[in-house]
Design a protein around this motif. Structure first.
Motif, PDB file in Angstrom:
ATOM      1  N   UNK A 109       1.777 -16.916 101.074  1.00 45.59           N
ATOM      2  CA  UNK A 109       0.789 -17.933 100.704  1.00 45.59           C
ATOM      3  C   UNK A 109       0.879 -19.123 101.655  1.00 45.59           C
ATOM      4  N   UNK A 153      -0.660 -18.202 104.864  1.00 49.88           N
ATOM      5  CA  UNK A 153      -2.124 -18.165 104.800  1.00 49.88           C
ATOM      6  C   UNK A 153      -2.713 -19.568 104.873  1.00 49.88           C
ATOM      7  N   UNK A 155      -2.207 -11.302 101.662  1.00 52.00           N
ATOM      8  CA  UNK A 155      -3.200 -11.229 100.579  1.00 52.00           C
ATOM      9  C   UNK A 155      -2.817 -10.117  99.609  1.00 52.00           C
ATOM     10  N   UNK A 177       0.041 -11.254  97.463  1.00 53.45           N
ATOM     11  CA  UNK A 177      -0.369 -12.187  96.411  1.00 53.45           C
ATOM     12  C   UNK A 177      -1.030 -11.447  95.259  1.00 53.45           C
ATOM     13  N   UNK A 178      -1.885 -10.482  95.592  1.00 49.00           N
ATOM     14  CA  UNK A 178      -2.540  -9.705  94.541  1.00 49.00           C
ATOM     15  C   UNK A 178      -1.489  -8.951  93.729  1.00 49.00           C
ATOM     16  N   UNK A 191       1.501  -9.734  93.200  1.00 47.17           N
ATOM     17  CA  UNK A 191       2.458 -10.582  92.493  1.00 47.17           C
ATOM     18  C   UNK A 191       2.254 -10.533  90.983  1.00 47.17           C
ATOM     19  N   UNK A 192       1.072 -10.085  90.555  1.00 55.33           N
ATOM     20  CA  UNK A 192       0.791  -9.998  89.123  1.00 55.33           C
ATOM     21  C   UNK A 192       1.724  -8.972  88.458  1.00 55.33           C
ATOM     22  N   UNK A 237       4.714  -8.620  84.698  1.00 55.50           N
ATOM     23  CA  UNK A 237       4.582  -7.379  83.924  1.00 55.50           C
ATOM     24  C   UNK A 237       5.922  -6.658  83.859  1.00 55.50           C
TER      25      UNK A 237
END
Lengths: 71, 242, 144
Positions: free
Chosen positions: B75, B78, B157, B160-161, B163-164, B168
């Motif tokens: 991040x 970026x 990118x 980061x996506x 990282x969800x 979980x």
């Protein structure tokens, strides 16, 4: 340590296979990655040193053998 | 701090810190292994096989931590286009992938004698496997793009996506019924583990952390050299000119 | 707006979007993510009858009956509210014992007994030396 306690240690209460496999696979993976990373650094610095020597018009400078730049 | 963000300064600084960090890591590893394998008592239910915990749990913790560092550095790369952040992100990926693979393999070796199975598709195990694929996807994406800086940003990118997946994985054992048990150390209140077993676990966790930092420094330095190879400072430091 | 600010906003939007999508997806799939059902869920008809499922619970103390000279075993599985009798034939994991959390795979037979073809042990998150466990009045049974 007597022979008995040594064999007891390696048998791990009967689950020696699982325990030692787990530690073994961890050692292989971690040492392997460490070795390949150090080799990468050694290869790169060697390569770039030669390249820089060739391109520099100045006479080569003595290598730093004091180990200040590890590894 | 600002000066450390210059590639040359980071390279020289990391070279100075590598040796002490590596020594501390080695010391922690030997202490942790002896403590965990010899000194710590067997478990009241699992006997000696619980000792797999001392490699399994630190691997699993580090697999999450390294991913968080990778996504965080991504991040920063970026937004601010900082080269040091780019190399930290890319250097972390293979190390994190190794920790994830280890967590899965040692978990499997623990599951077979205790649960009675090598693998089940429960939420904890599946989300950790997804993490391995995220790491591998990150590395594949970086390989696929020629320009290294563009590659790192594209991969950031993805990181980061992905990282969800971290929350979980952590909460899977609380949100759903799983075969995997609930957290022992990070739960609220006192850890549900006796001090004589917790201490070696924490020492091993420290050793794994030190291993990550050492390897991160080595690999980040390599990445910097690769990316800056046309820059004069690279030739200078490789020839030992300070 | 500076390009940097635009990038920050873009990243925030990506994160928010993906988190929302994941939350929605997981909520929708929630029941499929459950690794096992409890006896209460099985008996209340939440599970289609005769479907192959996993059933999780604690092995009731004193309920384990083994058939001599065979691997046949039957025991009560409870979630402290409802209890289901389980039949199984085969090898059991080391951790299988009375009071232990286990997960059995199989289906409910017409005689209301659960026929299991696989039994997995689910251990709790407590670790302690045996001497210490012996001193405790009773190791707390954590619900599976």
């Amino acid at each position: 340590m007597s022979g008995n306690t040594v064999s007891e240690f390696f048998s791990m209460g009967g689950s020696g296979f699982y325990v030692w496999s787990a530690y073994g696979v961890a050692a292989v993976v971690m040492l392997g990655l460490l070795g390949s990373s150090l080799a990468w650094h050694r290869r790169l610095t060697g390569q770039l040193r030669n390249k820089s020597r060739r391109s520099a018009s100045a006479p080569p400078v003595a290598l730093d053998k004091t180990g200040g730049d590890w590894p | 701090m600002q000066q450390l963000l210059a590639p040359k300064n980071f390279y020289l600084w990391s070279g100075r810190w590598l040796r002490p960090v590596a020594w501390a890591t080695g010391l922690c590893t030997l202490t942790g292994l002896y403590w965990g394998l010899v000194v710590a008592p067997p478990d009241y239910q699992q006997g000696d096989s619980y000792r797999i915990m001392f490699v399994h749990v630190p691997s699993a913790w580090m697999s999450l931590f390294v991913y968080a560092v990778m996504a965080g550095a991504g991040a920063v790369a970026l937004v601010w286009r900082i080269k040091v952040a780019e190399v930290v992100a890319s250097a972390s990926a293979p190390i994190g992938a190794a920790f994830t693979a280890l967590a899965l393999m040692t978990g499997s070796l623990w599951g077979k004698p205790m649960w009675g199975t090598w693998w089940v598709w429960d939420a904890r195990l599946t989300s950790e496997l997804l993490l391995l694929f995220l790491y591998l996807g990150y590395m594949a994406l970086e390989q696929a793009i020629e320009d290294r800086r563009t590659a790192t940003r594209a991969a950031a990118v993805l990181a980061l996506v992905g990282a969800v997946d971290l929350p979980i994985i952590h909460y899977s054992v609380e949100w759903w019924h799983t075969l995997h048990q609930a957290p022992t150390v990070t739960r609220f209140g006192a850890p549900a583990i006796h001090g004589s077993m917790l201490a070696p676990l924490l020492v091993m966790a420290l050793a794994f952390f030190g291993y990550y930092v050492s390897l991160l420094l080595v690999r980040a330095r390599c990445e910097l050299l690769e990316r800056e190879r046309t820059n004069p400072w690279v030739g200078e430091v490789c020839r030992g000119i300070p | 707006m500076t390009p940097r600010r635009q990038r920050i906003i873009a990243i925030t939007l990506i994160l928010a979007g993906v988190s929302a999508a994941a939350a929605l997806g997981l909520t929708a799939l929630s029941s499929n993510i459950l690794f096992f059902y409890t006896p209460t869920q099985l008996l209340s008809g939440e599970v289609p009858p005769a479907a192959a499922i996993r059933l999780g619970g604690l092995v009731t103390k004193g309920s384990v009956k083994r058939t001599p000279d065979s691997l046949k075993i039957s025991f009560d599985l409870t979630d402290q509210q409802h209890t289901v009798r389980v039949r199984y034939e085969g090898l059991l994991p080391d951790l299988f014992r009375e009071g232990q959390g286990i997960v059995a795979q199989g289906r409910l037979a017409a005689d209301r007994v659960f026929n299991a073809n696989e039994v997995l042990a689910k251990h709790d998150e407590n670790y302690m030396p045996p001497e210490l466990a012996a001193h405790l009045p009773k190791v707390k049974d954590t619900a599976p």
